[in-house]
Design a protein around this motif. Structure first.
Motif, mmCIF file in Angstrom:
data_model
loop_
_atom_site.group_PDB
_atom_site.id
_atom_site.type_symbol
_atom_site.label_atom_id
_atom_site.label_comp_id
_atom_site.label_asym_id
_atom_site.label_seq_id
_atom_site.Cartn_x
_atom_site.Cartn_y
_atom_site.Cartn_z
ATOM 1 N N TYR A 1 3.075 -7.084 -13.834
ATOM 2 C CA TYR A 1 4.004 -6.057 -13.368
ATOM 3 C C TYR A 1 3.326 -5.296 -12.242
ATOM 4 O O TYR A 1 2.164 -4.898 -12.368
ATOM 5 C CB TYR A 1 4.353 -5.122 -14.519
ATOM 6 N N ARG A 2 4.050 -5.094 -11.135
ATOM 7 C CA ARG A 2 3.408 -4.498 -9.966
ATOM 8 C C ARG A 2 4.371 -3.633 -9.158
ATOM 9 O O ARG A 2 5.543 -4.005 -8.976
ATOM 10 C CB ARG A 2 2.819 -5.581 -9.061
ATOM 11 N N PRO A 3 3.907 -2.485 -8.648
ATOM 12 C CA PRO A 3 4.729 -1.724 -7.701
ATOM 13 C C PRO A 3 4.833 -2.519 -6.402
ATOM 14 O O PRO A 3 3.830 -3.056 -5.912
ATOM 15 C CB PRO A 3 3.947 -0.421 -7.509
ATOM 16 N N ALA A 4 6.036 -2.616 -5.859
ATOM 17 C CA ALA A 4 6.241 -3.422 -4.657
ATOM 18 C C ALA A 4 5.601 -2.799 -3.423
ATOM 19 O O ALA A 4 5.239 -3.506 -2.473
ATOM 20 C CB ALA A 4 7.737 -3.621 -4.416
ATOM 21 N N ARG A 5 5.479 -1.480 -3.427
ATOM 22 C CA ARG A 5 4.852 -0.745 -2.332
ATOM 23 C C ARG A 5 4.157 0.481 -2.914
ATOM 24 O O ARG A 5 4.300 0.792 -4.095
ATOM 25 C CB ARG A 5 5.901 -0.303 -1.283
ATOM 26 N N LEU A 6 3.461 1.204 -2.081
ATOM 27 C CA LEU A 6 2.836 2.460 -2.501
ATOM 28 C C LEU A 6 3.835 3.592 -2.297
ATOM 29 O O LEU A 6 4.416 3.731 -1.216
ATOM 30 C CB LEU A 6 1.576 2.721 -1.675
ATOM 31 N N ASP A 7 4.050 4.382 -3.327
ATOM 32 C CA ASP A 7 4.881 5.577 -3.211
ATOM 33 C C ASP A 7 3.999 6.700 -2.680
ATOM 34 O O ASP A 7 3.100 7.166 -3.381
ATOM 35 C CB ASP A 7 5.459 5.954 -4.572
ATOM 36 N N PRO A 8 4.229 7.162 -1.444
ATOM 37 C CA PRO A 8 3.354 8.198 -0.872
ATOM 38 C C PRO A 8 3.456 9.540 -1.581
ATOM 39 O O PRO A 8 2.602 10.414 -1.386
ATOM 40 C CB PRO A 8 3.843 8.308 0.585
ATOM 41 N N GLN A 9 4.490 9.700 -2.411
ATOM 42 C CA GLN A 9 4.686 10.964 -3.114
ATOM 43 C C GLN A 9 4.054 10.971 -4.508
ATOM 44 O O GLN A 9 4.040 12.005 -5.176
ATOM 45 C CB GLN A 9 6.192 11.252 -3.246
ATOM 46 N N VAL A 10 3.549 9.823 -4.944
ATOM 47 C CA VAL A 10 3.017 9.713 -6.308
ATOM 48 C C VAL A 10 1.608 9.118 -6.260
ATOM 49 O O VAL A 10 1.410 8.044 -5.684
ATOM 50 C CB VAL A 10 3.922 8.815 -7.183
ATOM 51 N N PRO A 11 0.614 9.774 -6.834
ATOM 52 C CA PRO A 11 -0.735 9.193 -6.867
ATOM 53 C C PRO A 11 -0.700 7.812 -7.523
ATOM 54 O O PRO A 11 -0.055 7.620 -8.558
ATOM 55 C CB PRO A 11 -1.528 10.192 -7.720
ATOM 56 N N ILE A 12 -1.399 6.858 -6.933
ATOM 57 C CA ILE A 12 -1.402 5.500 -7.483
ATOM 58 C C ILE A 12 -1.939 5.500 -8.907
ATOM 59 O O ILE A 12 -1.541 4.679 -9.748
ATOM 60 C CB ILE A 12 -2.222 4.541 -6.586
ATOM 61 N N VAL B 1 8.868 4.109 -13.729
ATOM 62 C CA VAL B 1 8.248 2.819 -14.051
ATOM 63 C C VAL B 1 8.731 2.319 -15.411
ATOM 64 O O VAL B 1 9.114 1.158 -15.575
ATOM 65 C CB VAL B 1 6.709 2.952 -14.051
ATOM 66 N N LYS B 2 8.717 3.212 -16.395
ATOM 67 C CA LYS B 2 9.108 2.811 -17.746
ATOM 68 C C LYS B 2 10.607 2.550 -17.849
ATOM 69 O O LYS B 2 11.054 1.739 -18.668
ATOM 70 C CB LYS B 2 8.650 3.890 -18.733
ATOM 71 N N ASN B 3 11.382 3.188 -16.994
ATOM 72 C CA ASN B 3 12.811 2.910 -16.934
ATOM 73 C C ASN B 3 13.061 1.549 -16.295
ATOM 74 O O ASN B 3 13.852 0.737 -16.795
ATOM 75 C CB ASN B 3 13.520 4.005 -16.134
ATOM 76 N N PHE B 4 12.359 1.287 -15.182
ATOM 77 C CA PHE B 4 12.521 0.012 -14.487
ATOM 78 C C PHE B 4 12.213 -1.166 -15.412
ATOM 79 O O PHE B 4 12.933 -2.169 -15.434
ATOM 80 C CB PHE B 4 11.592 -0.062 -13.264
ATOM 81 N N VAL B 5 11.111 -1.071 -16.160
ATOM 82 C CA VAL B 5 10.709 -2.201 -16.992
ATOM 83 C C VAL B 5 11.732 -2.469 -18.089
ATOM 84 O O VAL B 5 11.973 -3.628 -18.465
ATOM 85 C CB VAL B 5 9.300 -1.981 -17.586
ATOM 86 N N ALA B 6 12.371 -1.422 -18.601
ATOM 87 C CA ALA B 6 13.374 -1.613 -19.648
ATOM 88 C C ALA B 6 14.527 -2.469 -19.137
ATOM 89 O O ALA B 6 14.996 -3.390 -19.826
ATOM 90 C CB ALA B 6 13.900 -0.252 -20.127
ATOM 91 N N TYR B 7 14.989 -2.178 -17.922
ATOM 92 C CA TYR B 7 16.088 -2.953 -17.352
ATOM 93 C C TYR B 7 15.644 -4.379 -17.017
ATOM 94 O O TYR B 7 16.401 -5.340 -17.191
ATOM 95 C CB TYR B 7 16.625 -2.253 -16.114
ATOM 96 N N SER B 8 14.407 -4.527 -16.524
ATOM 97 C CA SER B 8 13.915 -5.872 -16.192
ATOM 98 C C SER B 8 13.820 -6.753 -17.430
ATOM 99 O O SER B 8 14.207 -7.924 -17.407
ATOM 100 C CB SER B 8 12.547 -5.787 -15.501
ATOM 101 N N LEU B 9 13.283 -6.213 -18.510
ATOM 102 C CA LEU B 9 13.182 -6.986 -19.750
ATOM 103 C C LEU B 9 14.561 -7.440 -20.212
ATOM 104 O O LEU B 9 14.736 -8.583 -20.666
ATOM 105 C CB LEU B 9 12.508 -6.141 -20.838
ATOM 106 N N ASN B 10 15.539 -6.572 -20.078
ATOM 107 C CA ASN B 10 16.900 -6.906 -20.498
ATOM 108 C C ASN B 10 17.511 -7.975 -19.610
ATOM 109 O O ASN B 10 18.108 -8.944 -20.100
ATOM 110 C CB ASN B 10 17.775 -5.647 -20.472
ATOM 111 N N ARG B 11 17.374 -7.826 -18.290
ATOM 112 C CA ARG B 11 17.959 -8.812 -17.375
ATOM 113 C C ARG B 11 17.282 -10.168 -17.504
ATOM 114 O O ARG B 11 17.929 -11.212 -17.423
ATOM 115 C CB ARG B 11 17.874 -8.295 -15.934
#
Length: 332
Positions: free
Chosen positions: A127-138, A108-118
């Protein structure tokens, strides 16, 4: 024409920002519906802002980053006019395919860094997860975004296509501004269980697919690269049956002197003041047509008639293919 002084804004839930009643969805500007024109896309974004639209919706995976770069160019001299809603987490391959979802806090913190730059901005409004990751607790994913709020990189947290249990668990970690979910005259399943919980918790709705990807406006896939060609509602006998339903909508629209697309958007607007439709306009002409829906007034009798003419169970085909439907937490 400026409408912001006479159009009543809508607030996204009890804690979210106040926005124009329609949001501009930018996904289609990055190839999902076929070839696009960056200059026309930027002109459309500018026209939306000049007309009073405040919320722009994107995803870091739209065009593998192209969409955010495009919006960054459009906002270079007008960041103060826009609120940015960004979805994250979908993983792409070099050939444009989809390879999964990642909701881990570090990601999540990696994604936001690239988004802020772009995007060329110092913060993202929602900021929102596009879907639920079944492997990671929400709770872990939302906790990571909450950390980003504390650090000043994000203002509000949103959700997308999740069900009641996930909504409650996420909201318990940090207040949620809005849920983004498909909702239209022919995609009404959120009304049963999800919308009542959102109202209880004070969470707003940003509704996408209000035209059912063009089905309710009479648009069908016609170009190479249009992903709708693979959707059940646009395939074979399903399409023929659904087009017959659209003819009924056209008749009511004609009586009211509006276009079917405007009637479909006005129906969503009239269902609740907690809903902000996300309009996927790629061109200025499409934008202008959609914006006119804000001025279409529908009475309770109008809503009843429309829903009787196009009952929810009459639509043929699901909104996504079987594999994608199974991945949606909101459909479980």
């Amino acid at each position: 024409m400026t409408t912001e002084n006479r159009i009543e804004p809508r607030q996204l839930g009890s804690i979210g920002p106040s926005v124009f009643p329609l949001a501009l969805g930018c996904m289609g500007m990055s190839g999902m519906y076929g070839a696009t024109d960056d200059n026309e896309s930027i002109a459309t974004i500018h026209a939306a802002l000049e007309t009073g639209v405040t919320l722009l919706d994107t995803g870091d995976f739209y065009g593998s980053g192209h969409n955010e770069i495009l919006i960054g160019h459009a906002l270079k001299d007008r960041r103060d006019k826009a609120l940015l809603s960004v979805k994250f987490g979908a993983l792409r391959s070099p050939d444009g395919g989809w390879t999964g979802f990642d909701g881990r806090p570090a990601a999540v913190k990696n994604f936001v860094a690239y988004s802020l730059n772009r995007l060329g901005v110092d913060h993202i409004d929602i900021y929102r997860p596009a879907r639920l990751d079944p492997q990671v607790p929400i709770e872990d994913t939302i906790g990571a975004i909450a950390d980003l709020i504390k650090a000043g990189y994000v203002r509000y947290i949103g959700l997308s296509e999740v069900g009641v249990d996930t909504i409650r668990r996420a909201h318990a970690v940090h207040p949620i501004s809005d849920l983004q979910i498909e909702y239209s005259l022919i995609s009404r399943s959120p009304e049963t269980e999800i919308f009542p919980v959102l109202q209880e918790l004070g969470i707003g709705v940003t509704a996408y697919g209000v035209l059912s990807r063009g089905l309710l406006s009479g648009s069908i896939p016609s170009t190479q690269g249009d992903f709708r060609a693979n959707l059940p509602r646009f395939s074979g006998d399903n399409l023929a049956q659904n087009q017959r339903l659209v003819e009924e909508l056209k008749q009511i629209a004609q009586e009211k002197g509006v276009r079917p697309s405007q009637l479909a958007i006005a129906w969503v607007l009239a269902k609740s003041k907690n809903i902000v439709p996300v309009i996927g306009a790629r061109k200025q002409t499409q934008l202008a047509e959609s914006l006119a829906a804000v001025s279409v007034n529908l009475s309770p009798a109008d809503l009843t008639r429309i829903e009787e003419v196009i009952p929810q169970d009459a639509i043929a085909g699901s909104r996504y293919d079987q594999h994608q439907m199974q991945m949606l937490d909101s459909e479980k």
